[in-house]
Scaffold this motif. Structure first.
Motif, short mmCIF file in Angstrom:
data_model
loop_
_atom_site.label_atom_id
_atom_site.label_comp_id
_atom_site.label_asym_id
_atom_site.label_seq_id
_atom_site.Cartn_x
_atom_site.Cartn_y
_atom_site.Cartn_z
N ILE B 482 -45.72 29.07 -57.78
CA ILE B 482 -44.45 29.75 -57.60
C ILE B 482 -44.29 30.01 -56.10
CG2 ILE B 482 -43.16 31.85 -58.06
CD1 ILE B 482 -43.64 30.29 -60.58
N ILE B 483 -43.17 29.60 -55.59
CA ILE B 483 -42.90 29.91 -54.19
C ILE B 483 -41.90 31.06 -54.16
CG2 ILE B 483 -42.01 29.06 -52.01
CD1 ILE B 483 -42.91 26.32 -52.83
N ALA B 484 -42.35 32.14 -53.61
CA ALA B 484 -41.47 33.31 -53.55
C ALA B 484 -40.98 33.47 -52.12
CB ALA B 484 -42.25 34.54 -53.98
N THR B 485 -39.68 33.50 -51.98
CA THR B 485 -39.11 33.70 -50.65
C THR B 485 -38.36 35.01 -50.66
OG1 THR B 485 -38.75 31.35 -50.68
CG2 THR B 485 -37.78 32.55 -48.87
N GLY B 486 -38.67 35.86 -49.74
CA GLY B 486 -38.06 37.19 -49.79
C GLY B 486 -37.62 37.68 -48.43
N ILE B 487 -36.74 38.62 -48.50
CA ILE B 487 -36.28 39.24 -47.26
C ILE B 487 -36.47 40.74 -47.40
CG2 ILE B 487 -34.24 39.71 -45.85
CD1 ILE B 487 -33.31 36.87 -46.69
N ASP B 488 -37.02 41.33 -46.37
CA ASP B 488 -37.24 42.78 -46.38
C ASP B 488 -35.89 43.46 -46.20
OD1 ASP B 488 -37.94 45.36 -46.06
OD2 ASP B 488 -39.49 45.01 -44.55
N VAL B 489 -35.41 44.04 -47.28
CA VAL B 489 -34.09 44.64 -47.21
C VAL B 489 -34.17 46.16 -47.17
CG1 VAL B 489 -32.91 42.71 -48.28
CG2 VAL B 489 -33.87 44.49 -49.73
N THR B 490 -35.39 46.67 -46.92
CA THR B 490 -35.59 48.13 -46.93
C THR B 490 -34.55 48.82 -46.04
OG1 THR B 490 -37.89 47.54 -46.94
CG2 THR B 490 -37.36 49.87 -46.74
#
Lengths: 127, 1308
Positions: B482-490
Motif C-alpha cells: 500500500i502506498i500512502a501519500t499524505g499531506i500534513d493538514v494540521t
C-alpha cells in the motif's frame, strides 16, 4: 534382449554428443539424433525408435509443436516421448504433460543418472 | 578601661572600671575560657565574659579575715575588690592569699583535700567547655569534668559505672581500643576521633587528644565536640558526590575560566569528550580556543563577547571542536559569566554537551537526500523531495519505505521504524481500530476515499494527515503493498477551524454591537439578535424574554421556523423561567436541556413546554450590572440537541451585548427625559422667582398678592428654596426644602445655614456667600471645586446637589435665595450610564470594533475609546484632523475611501468597505469600515454613524491559508504526475502544470474541457467505466494503454478519488495519472530476460556439468590422482553454479509473479520423509543424523515447492550443525494450518539478523556462501514459496545454541 533405440532431438550439437555418449555408455542404448523438430519427426517415422528425447526450445519448430505433430502422426504416435529441457517453470511442465509427454527432465542433467531417470519414466527395468 | 589589679606577674584578675565606677572583674579562668571558645572580643561585652559577680567590700568590712573568707565562700567569688571611703578601689582581696593567711591549722586540716593548685585545676576543669577526663587502664573513667557530662547528658556516676568503651559507637569501638593500646604502649600524645553515645541515644563526634602515664596506669584525655563539623563535612561530601554524579549523568564537560589570569579548569569529562586523558590538557585558555573550528571561532568569540558585555543572559553556542584524533565534534557550549561591581568579567563557568549525534543525524539526512537525487530512480527523488508524506506498507501494515517528509514530521528516522506496523507506532489509540479497518479494506483492493487521521510524532505532538492510498497488486491480483501519500493538514485545519469560528463569532458579535451603536431602537437590536442566533446555531426557535417585576417572563422578540407555533404575545408563567430557576439565572447560571423527555423536570412543566413542541432548550440569562434583565432562549423542536460548549459561549457573549443594549436604551430614555425636564423646570422656576421678587420690591401694593404667588411657587417647587439674610440665618424654607432636608420650616427658620451644609464645606460656603454678596453678579451657580455641592439632611446623610444662588438687596440688608435640587438619583443614573459605557467599551474591545459619529450640522465628530486603540492614536486624547486620518489609509486605498465616503454622504445610503491602515511604524492593519447616514425629511444627511472593525487577524489567516494553498499548488505542479480536478459533468476544473507538458496546451485552454475532448473518443471509452465508478463515489485505480495523438500507445496508471459535497453527493473527482510506459517496458524486459537467461545459461552448463560428471566418474578413462582432485573441484563448482542459476531463476520467476501455485492434496508425513531421504546423503557426508516426526496431516498445496522449502531448510540445518549432532524435522497441526519445524544445534543466528536472514544474500556470515557452498538465496525462495501459499515463515534462535525454522501452510 533387443538393444533399445533412442532418438535424441536437440538443436545443440554439444548436447547431442554428450547425451548420446553417456546413454550409450551407461545404458548401452543405440542412439540416433536429429538437430531439428522437422528432422526428428522424419527419423522417428522411418527408424521407429523405442523412445524420443526432445528439447523444448528449438528454432523454427519448438519441442511442444514437435510433440504435437508426433502425436498426430499414426506412425509415431505410439512412441513415448520425454522432454529434456531448460524450461523449468511449473506451467511449462504442465503443458508438456498435457501434450502427452511421459516425463520431463531438467537441464542441466546428471550425465550418470540420466539413463536411469529415463528408464524410470518409461517403466523400463534396469538393465 | 582595663586595669590590672596588680602590676606584677602574679596578677590573675582584671578589674574593669568605667566612668561610673567598677563594672566588672575578669579572672584568669575567664580569659582561658575566652581563648578556648574562640569568642570574638570585639563584639563581646564585659558582662558576657565574667564568670563571677562583682561583689565589693568596704575597707571597714575587711577587718575580720574569717568573715571575708566566709563572704567569699557564700557568694562563690575568688576576688573581692575593697573600696575606700570615697568608693575608690583601694585593693583586691584574693581567696588564695586569704587561705594562706588563715594559717597552718586549716592547711593541715586540708591535707587530704585538694591542694590550692588542685583546687585551681579543678575549677578550671569545671568551667572549661572542653571535655576533660582521666581513664584508668582498667577501662573505667576515673575522673570526668562537667562539660563532658553536659555534652553526653549522663551524670558522673553513670559514666563511671560502666567501662567507657560501652559509650563509644559500636563502629568506632575497635578503632578506639586500638588507640588505647597505642597509648598504653608508649609515652606519646595521640589524637583520634570517635562517637560517644548521649543519654538520649544520639551520638556526638569527639576529637580526642590523650596521653597515657604508665606509672599511674592512667590516660589523661581532652576532647572537643566536633559533631557540627562532621555533619557539615558529611553534607559537603554528599553534595559533592551529588555534584559529581550530576556531572557524570549530565555527560557534560565542565570548564571554568578565570578571565583575569586566563587560567581554565577543564573537567575530566571535558577532556574525555575530546579524546584526551586527564593530564594531556593544560589549564590555559589556548586549550579551548585553539580547538574551536576555524570557521566557527569568529562568531563564537562574538557570542562570548556579547555575553561579557552583558548583552545576553547566557553564553550559548553550537560549534565544532577539534578532537585528539583530528576529527571535529559538534558541541553545545553553554556558560555564564560573573562580573565584578565595575562590570568587568571575573570568571565564566560553562559546560560542553556533545551533540555530534544530533548534528550527524542532520547531516546524514542531507547526505541521504543527495545520494537519492543522484540515483537514477527519479520518482524516488520526487517522493523524498515533495512536501507530502509517502509511506509504503506491506500486507501486514509494516513500514517498507518512509520518505524524508515522514521523517521530518514524525521525528523518527526510517531506520527506527522500519518494519514496524504503522498503527502501533503512529496512530493514537482511539483511531487504531478505524485505521486498521481502512487498511483491511485496502488489502481487499477496495481503495477507500481519501481520508484523514492523526499521527503522533516522536515528541508527542499530533499531526492531522490527509491521506490518499494506492494499492500495488502482484500478478495474482493480490494487494502486495500500500502506498500512502499524505499531506500534513494540521495547521491548515487549525487555521480553518479557528478562522471559521472566529469569523462567525466576530461577525455576529460585530453585527449586534454595530446595531447597538447604530440604533437606539431596542426592538431592532433584539430582532437582529434572535434572527442571527437562530441562523447561526440552526435553532428552531430563538426568543428574548423580558423578566417583569412580577416574575413573569414575556417574550419580546422571537425568530422561529415558519411552521412552529409562535410564543410571542404569550405571557408565560413558565416554571423554568421563574422561581428557583430565576434565582439561578440571577447568578448568571445557564439552563441546558439536551433532551426534554429525560430531563429532571416535573411532568406538568414538560407538558407546557411540549405545547410549543420543545424538545431541547438552552436558556441564557441577560444580565446588566448584575440585574436580571431578561433571558435569551434557544429551542430545538424537531430533534434533540446536544448543546455544545462553544454554542453556549456565543449565546453568553451575545446575552452580555444584549444586556448592554437593554440598559443603554433604558438609561438613555430615562435620563434624557429626566434631565431636560428638570432643567426646564429649574430655569422656569428661577426666572419666575426672579421676576416675582423684583416685582415685590417695586410694588408694595401687590405685596400680599405676590407673596401668595410666591408662596405658591415656593410650595409647589420640587426644589429647595431657602432664603438667608446677611448673617446667613435662614429666613425662608419651602416645602421642597423640607422634603429634601427633612427639617420642618418652623424648626429651622432663624438657624444658621451651616446646619444644612456638611461640616467640611462650611467655612468655604460662608466665605463664598460673603464674596457673592460683594460681587456685582445677581445670580450664579453654586459649585465646589469637584463640581457638585453637597447638602446635609436632618438624618445626617450627605447628598449631592445642584444649586444656584441669587441676591436681593432689601431694607434689612441683602437677602440671599438659594435654590437647590437633590441630584442623588441623577448622579446614580449617570454613574450607571458611565458603567454601561465602560461595558460597551469592553464589548467593543472584545469585538475589536470602534465606532464614531459625525454630526454634519455641528461638524462634531466623536470617537469611541476603542477606535483610538484600533487606529493607533493611543497617545491622543483629541481626534486628529480629517487630513491626518485620511493620510493614514494606504495610498492605494485613498481613491476607494474618498469615493465611498463622498457617495455615502451624498446619497444617504449605508456603505461598507475594507481598506488598509498604515501605522506610523509601518505596520499595516486591515479595517472593515461601515457607515450609516441618517437623513432628514428632505433626504439630506445630517448625521452619520460608523463602525470600524480591525480584521487584520482574519486577513492574516486568510493570507496564510492562501500561501499554504499556493505551496500545495507548487508541489502538485512539481510532481511529474497529471493531477486534475474534474467536476461531475466530466469537465476539467483544475489541472497541474504537467498537463501543459503532456498535452502541449496552456492550462487555461483545458479549463472546462471535457475528458473526451482531451483524450479522444477511443481512449475515453476505455476510461469511462472508471470515471463512472469515481462519480458513483468510489475511489478507483486502474492501468490502461491509451494511444496519443500521434498514434503511439503508452501505459498509464490512474487513480480517481471522488469529492463529496456536504450532502454526500459527488461533486467531482480528483484524478492522478502517471505515465508507466517505462515501468511496463522494464517489466516486460525482465520477464523476457528470465526466460532467455533460463535457456541460454542452462544449455552451456548442461555440457560442462555433464562432461565433468563423466570425467569424475572415470567414464572417460583413468585420471592421475591430481587429475581426480582437480576434476572433483570442477564438479563441485559447476554443481554450485547450477544451483545458483537455478535459485536465481527460481526467485526471479517467483517474484515476477508469472508462476501461480497449483494446489493438490498433500501429505505432510510423506513430504517430510521425502525431504529427509533427499538430504540423507548430504547428512551422512556431514556426519549428521536426521530425526523425523513424519506425522501425517492432509493439506492443499503444491508438493514440489513445499518439498523444496523443506530440503532447503534441512540443507541449511545440516550445513551449520557440528559433525556428530542431530537435526530434527517435524510438523504439527494447528488451527487451520500446519506448522513445520526444522531444528538444529548449530551456531545459531544473532538477534539482529533474525529478520534479514530471509532477504537475498543475507547469510549470517558473508563468507558462508563460499564456505558452505550455499547460494544465499535458499531462504528467500523458501519465504516466497510459503508466502505464496498464504503461510508465514520465521526463525527462533539462541546465538551459539542453535535455531528452529518454522513455517506454516494453511490447510485449505
Amino acid at each position: 534382449m533387443k538393444k533399445k533405440r533412442i532418438l535424441f532431438i536437440d538443436d545443440e550439437e554439444d548436447i547431442r554428443i554428450l547425451a548420446s555418449f553417456c546413454l550409450e555408455l551407461e545404458a548401452g542404448w543405440e542412439m540416433i539424433t536429429a538437430s531439428s523438430g522437422k528432422e526428428g519427426i522424419e527419423i522417428a517415422a522411418s527408424q521407429q525408435p523405442d523412445a524420443i528425447l526432445l528439447d523444448a526450445m528449438m528454432p523454427e519448430m519448438d519441442g511442444l509443436e514437435t510433440l504435437v505433430q508426433l502425436q498426430n502422426n499414426p506412425k509415431t504416435k505410439h512412441i513415448p516421448t520425454i522432454f529434456i529441457t531448460a524450461k523449468v517453470q511449473a506451467s511449462d511442465r504442465r503443458r508438456f504433460y498435457a501434450a502427452g509427454a511421459k516425463g520431463v527432465i531438467n537441464k542441466p542433467f546428471d550425465s550418470l543418472t540420466l539413463a536411469s531417470q529415463i528408464s524410470g519414466f518409461l517403466g523400463w527395468s534396469n538393465q | 578601661m582595663m586595669t590590672p589589679s596588680q602590676p606584677s606577674s602574679l596578677s590573675d584578675c582584671v578589674l574593669v572600671v568605667a566612668a561610673s565606677g567598677l563594672i566588672g572583674i575578669i579572672t584568669k579562668s575567664d580569659v582561658v575560657r575566652l581563648v578556648a571558645t574562640g569568642v570574638d572580643l570585639a563584639t563581646t561585652t564585659v558582662e558576657e565574659v565574667m564568670s563571677q559577680p562583682v561583689m565589693t567590700l568596704e575597707r571597714s568590712q575587711c577587718q575580720n579575715i574569717e568573715l571575708v573568707w566566709s563572704f567569699m565562700q557564700q557568694h562563690s567569688v575568688s576576688y573581692v575588690p575593697v573600696l575606700g571611703d570615697n568608693q575608690e578601689i583601694i585593693g583586691v582581696m584574693v581567696s588564695k592569699s586569704l587561705m594562706q593567711c588563715l594559717g597552718t591549722k586549716e592547711e593541715n586540716q586540708r591535707e587530704s583535700e585538694p591542694t590550692a593548685t588542685e583546687l585551681e585545676l579543678e575549677r578550671f576543669f569545671d568551667i572549661t567547655p572542653s571535655i576533660l577526663c582521666i581513664a584508668g587502664f582498667d577501662g573505667y573513667f576515673k575522673w570526668i569534668n562537667p562539660a563532658f557530662c553536659k555534652i553526653l547528658g549522663f551524670t558522673q556516676s553513670e559514666l563511671k559505672a560502666e567501662p567507657f568503651i560501652n559509650f563509644v559507637h559500636p563502629k568506632d569501638r575497635a578503632a578506639t581500643l586500638a588507640e588505647m593500646e597505642n597509648l598504653a604502649a608508649g609515652n606519646t600524645t595521640i589524637s583520634w576521633e570517635n562517637r560517644y553515645r548521649t543519654k538520649d541515644g544520639d551520638y556526638r563526634w569527639l576529637l580526642w587528644t590523650a596521653k597515657a602515664y604508665l606509672a599511674e596506669e592512667r590516660i589523661y584525655a581532652s576532647a572537643q565536640d566536633i559533631t557540627e563539623r562532621k555533619t557539615a563535612e558529611q553534607a559537603l561530601k554528599d553534595s559533592e558526590a551529588r555534584w559529581q554524579l550530576m556531572l557524570r549523568e549530565a555527560n557534560d564537560g565542565i570548564w571554568d575560566w578565570n578571565v583575569q589570569t586566563n587560567e581554565v579548569f577543564f573537567s575530566r569529562r571535558w577532556k574525555e569528550m575530546l579524546g584526551f586523558a586527564e593530564d594531556e590538557i593544560g589549564n590555559t585558555l589556548e586549550e579551548w580556543s585553539k580547538r574551536v573550528h576555524p570557521d566557527d571561532i569568529g562568531w563564537v568569540t562574538k557570542v562570548m563577547e556579547d555575553h561579557f558585555a552583558q548583552k545576553t543572559p547566557f553564553y550559548i553556542s553550537e560549534h565544532r571542536v577539534l578532537c585528539k584524533d583530528g576529527s571535529y565534534k559538534w558541541i553545545l557550549d553553554r556558560g555564564q559569566a560573573l562580573w565584578d561591581e565595575a562590570g568587568k568579567v571575573i570568571r565564566i563557568i560553562g559546560s560542553y554537551t556533545d551533540i555530534s549525534q544530533q548534528q550527524a543525524a542532520l547531516r546524514k539526512g542531507k547526505k541521504a537526500e543527495i545520494q537519492l537525487q543522484q540515483e537514477r530512480d527519479f520518482s524516488k527523488a520526487v517522493i523524498n523531495t515533495v512536501g507530502a508524506l509517502v509511506a509504503v506498507l506491506d500486507r501486514q501494515g509494516r513500514i517498507v519505505s518512509f520518505n524524508y517528509t515522514c521523517e521530518q514530521i514524525t521525528g523518527y528516522s526510517f531506520e527506527e521504524i522500519k518494519g514496524q506496523q504503522i498503527w502501533e507506532k503512529f496512530i493514537p489509540p482511539a483511531e487504531k481500530a478505524v485505521v486498521r479497518a481502512v487498511f483491511e479494506r485496502l488489502l481487499t483492493g477496495q481503495v477507500p476515499n481519501q481520508y484523514t487521521n492523526s499521527w503522533i510524532a516522536k515528541d508527542g505532538s499530533s499531526h492531522l494527515i490527509s491521506w490518499s492510498n494506492t494499492a500495488l497488486f502482484n500478478a495474482q491480483g493480490v494487494v502486495e503493498f500500500i502506498i500512502a501519500t499524505g499531506i500534513d493538514v494540521t495547521e491548515q485545519c487549525q487555521v480553518w477551524n479557528k478562522l471559521e469560528n472566529q469569523y462567525q463569532h466576530t461577525k455576529l458579535l460585530a453585527e449586534i454591537t454595530r446595531k447597538i451603536r447604530m440604533s437606539i431602537d431596542l426592538e431592532e437590536i433584539l430582532q437582529t439578535a434572535v434572527t442571527e442566533v437562530q441562523h447561526l446555531l440552526a435553532c428552531d426557535r430563538v426568543l428574548i424574554m423580558e423578566v417583569r417585576c412580577n416574575n413573569i417572563a414575556v417574550p419580546i422578540s422571537e425568530s422561529i421556523l415558519p411552521e412552529l407555533p409562535p410564543m410571542l404575545g404569550y405571557e408565560l408563567a413558565d416554571p423554568l423561567l421563574v422561581g428557583e430557576y430565576l434565582a439561578k439565572y440571577r447568578q448568571g447560571k445557564i439552563l441546558t436541556i439536551n433532551d426534554l423527555s429525560t430531563a429532571p423536570i416535573a411532568p406538568e412543566i414538560k407538558q407546557l413546554l411540549e405545547q410549543f413542541k420543545i424538545k431541547a432548550q438552552l436558556v441564557v440569562p441577560i444580565l446588566s450590572q448584575k440585574e436580571l434583565k431578561g433571558l435569551l432562549v434557544a429551542h430545538q423542536c424537531h430533534n434533540l440537541r446536544q448543546w455544545q460548549e462553544n454554542e453556549i459561549q456565543v449565546l453568553n457573549q451575545l446575552a452580555d451585548q444584549i444586556g448592554v443594549a437593554l440598559s443603554q436604551a433604558q438609561l438613555l430614555n430615562n435620563l434624557e427625559e429626566l434631565v431636560s425636564e428638570r432643567t426646564t423646570e429649574l430655569t422656569t422656576t428661577n426666572q419666575l422667582l426672579q421676576a416675582e421678587i423684583a416685582e415685590r420690591e417695586q410694588t408694595e401694593a401687590d405685596l400680599r398678592e405676590n407673596q401668595r404667588k410666591l408662596a405658591g411657587i415656593l410650595d409647589n417647587a420640587d426644589e429647595a428654596i431657602i432664603s438667608i439674610n446677611e448673617q446667613q440665618q435662614i429666613q425662608l424654607f419651602n416645602r421642597g426644602a423640607e422634603k429634601i432636608f427633612g427639617y420642618k420650616a418652623q424648626e429651622i427658620v432663624g438657624q444658621r445655614l451651616d446646619i444644612l451644609i456638611p461640616e467640611t464645606s462650611r467655612p468655604v460656603h460662608c466665605q463664598y456667600i460673603n464674596e457673592f454678596g460683594k460681587s456685582v453678579e445677581q445670580a450664579r451657580t453654586m459649585a465646589e471645586r469637584g463640581g457638585n455641592v453637597y447638602g446635609l439632611r436632618k438624618n445626617g446623610e450627605e447628598f449631592p446637589a445642584e444649586a444656584s444662588i441669587a441676591k436681593l438687596p432689601t431694607r434689612e440688608g441683602i437677602l440671599f435665595t438659594v435654590m437647590l435640587k437633590d441630584i442623588t438619583k441623577r448622579q446614580q443614573a449617570e454613574e450607571k450610564l458611565q458603567a454601561s459605557q465602560a461595558l460597551l467599551a469592553k464589548a467593543e474591545k472584545i469585538a475589536k470594533i470602534g465606532s464614531w459619529e459625525y454630526n454634519l450640522a455641528t461638524q462634531q465628530l466623536t470617537w469611541s475609546e476603542e477606535l483610538f486603540e484600533i487606529l493607533g492614536f493611543t497617545n491622543n486624547t483629541s481626534i486628529p484632523s480629517c487630513q491626518a486620518i485620511f493620510e493614514r489609509f494606504h495610498p492605494e486605498d485613498w481613491l476607494l475611501v474618498k469615493n465611498t465616503l463622498q457617495q455615502g454622504h451624498r446619497d444617504g445610503k449605508p456603505w461598507q468597505f475594507n481598506s488598509r491602515w498604515v501605522l506610523p511604524n509601518g505596520t499595516v492593519k486591515y479595517l472593515e469600515s461601515r457607515g450609516e447616514p441618517t437623513v432628514d425629511r428632505q433626504g439630506r444627511v445630517f448625521k452619520v454613524w460608523g463602525t470600524i472593525m480591525d480584521i487584520s487577524d482574519r486577513v492574516q489567516a486568510e493570507k496564510s491559508l492562501q500561501r499554504s494553498e499556493q505551496q500545495l499548488q507548487l508541489i502538485s505542479d512539481a510532481l511529474p504526475v497529471l493531477i486534475a480536478y474534474i467536476d461531475n459533468q466530466q469537465r476539467y476544473r483544475y489541472n497541474n502544470r504537467t498537463y501543459e507538458i503532456w498535452f502541449g496546451k496552456p492550462r487555461s485552454a483545458l479549463l472546462g474541457v471535457h475528458i473526451k475532448e482531451l483524450f479522444g473518443e477511443d481512449n475515453y471509452q476505455k476510461m469511462l467505466p472508471y470515471i463512472r465508478t469515481a462519480l458513483s463515489g468510489k475511489t478507483v485505480t486502474f492501468e490502461i494503454q491509451p494511444t496519443n495523438e500521434r498514434g503511439n500507445s503508452y501505459w498509464m496508471n490512474a487513480t480517481y478519488i471522488p469529492d463529496f459535497d456536504l450532502d454526500g453527493e459527488v461533486k467531482g473527482f480528483f484524478s492522478m495519472i502517471e505515465d508507466i510506459t517505462d515501468r511496463k517496458e522494464v517489466e516486460r524486459m525482465k520477464s523476457e530476460f528470465v526466460s532467455v537467461a533460463s535457456h541460454e545459461m542452462r544449455t552451456p552448463l548442461t555440457s560442462i556439468y555433464g562432461v565433468i560428471k563423466l570425467l569424475c566418474a572415470g567414464r572417460l578413462g583413468e585420471l592421475s590422482p591430481p587429475g581426480v582432485e582437480m576434476a572433483n573441484m570442477a564438479l563441485r563448482n559447476s554443481d554450485r553454479l547450477v544451483r545458483l542459476v537455478n535459485d536465481i531463476l527460481d526467485l526471479e520467476r517467483m517474484e515476477s509473479g508469472t508462476d501461480t501455485i497449483e494446489r493438490q492434496q498433500c501429505d505432510s508425513g510423506k513430504l517430510i520423509k521425502q525431504a529427509a531421504e533427499t538430504m540423507e546423503s548430504m547428512a551422512q557426508e556431514h556426519q549428521i543424523v536426521i530425526e523425523t516426526n513424519p506425522q501425517s496431516i492432509e493439506f492443499w498445496g503444491e508438493r514440489d515447492p513445499i518439498l523444496q522449502t523443506l530440503t532447503n531448510l534441512l540443507s541449511n540445518a545440516i550445513k551449520f550443525s557440528p559433525a556428530g549432532s542431530k537435526v530434527w524435522i517435524s510438523c504439527q497441526k494447528q488451527e487451520g494450518e500446519i506448522l513445520f519445524a526444522v531444528q538444529d544445534r548449530g551456531r545459531g543466528i544473532p538477534t539482529e539478523k533474525l529478520e534479514t536472514i530471509f532477504e537475498r544474500f543475507q547469510q549470517v556470515d558473508a563468507s558462508d556462501s563460499r564456505k558452505k557452498g550455499g547460494t544465499g538465496l535458499g531462504l528467500a525462495i523458501c519465504r516466497h514459496i510459503v508466502q505464496q501459499h498464504g503461510g508465514k515463515i520465521w526463525v527462533e534462535s539462541v546465538y551459539g545454541e542453535g535455531s528452529i525454522f518454522f513455517f506454516t501452510i494453511p490447510q485449505s
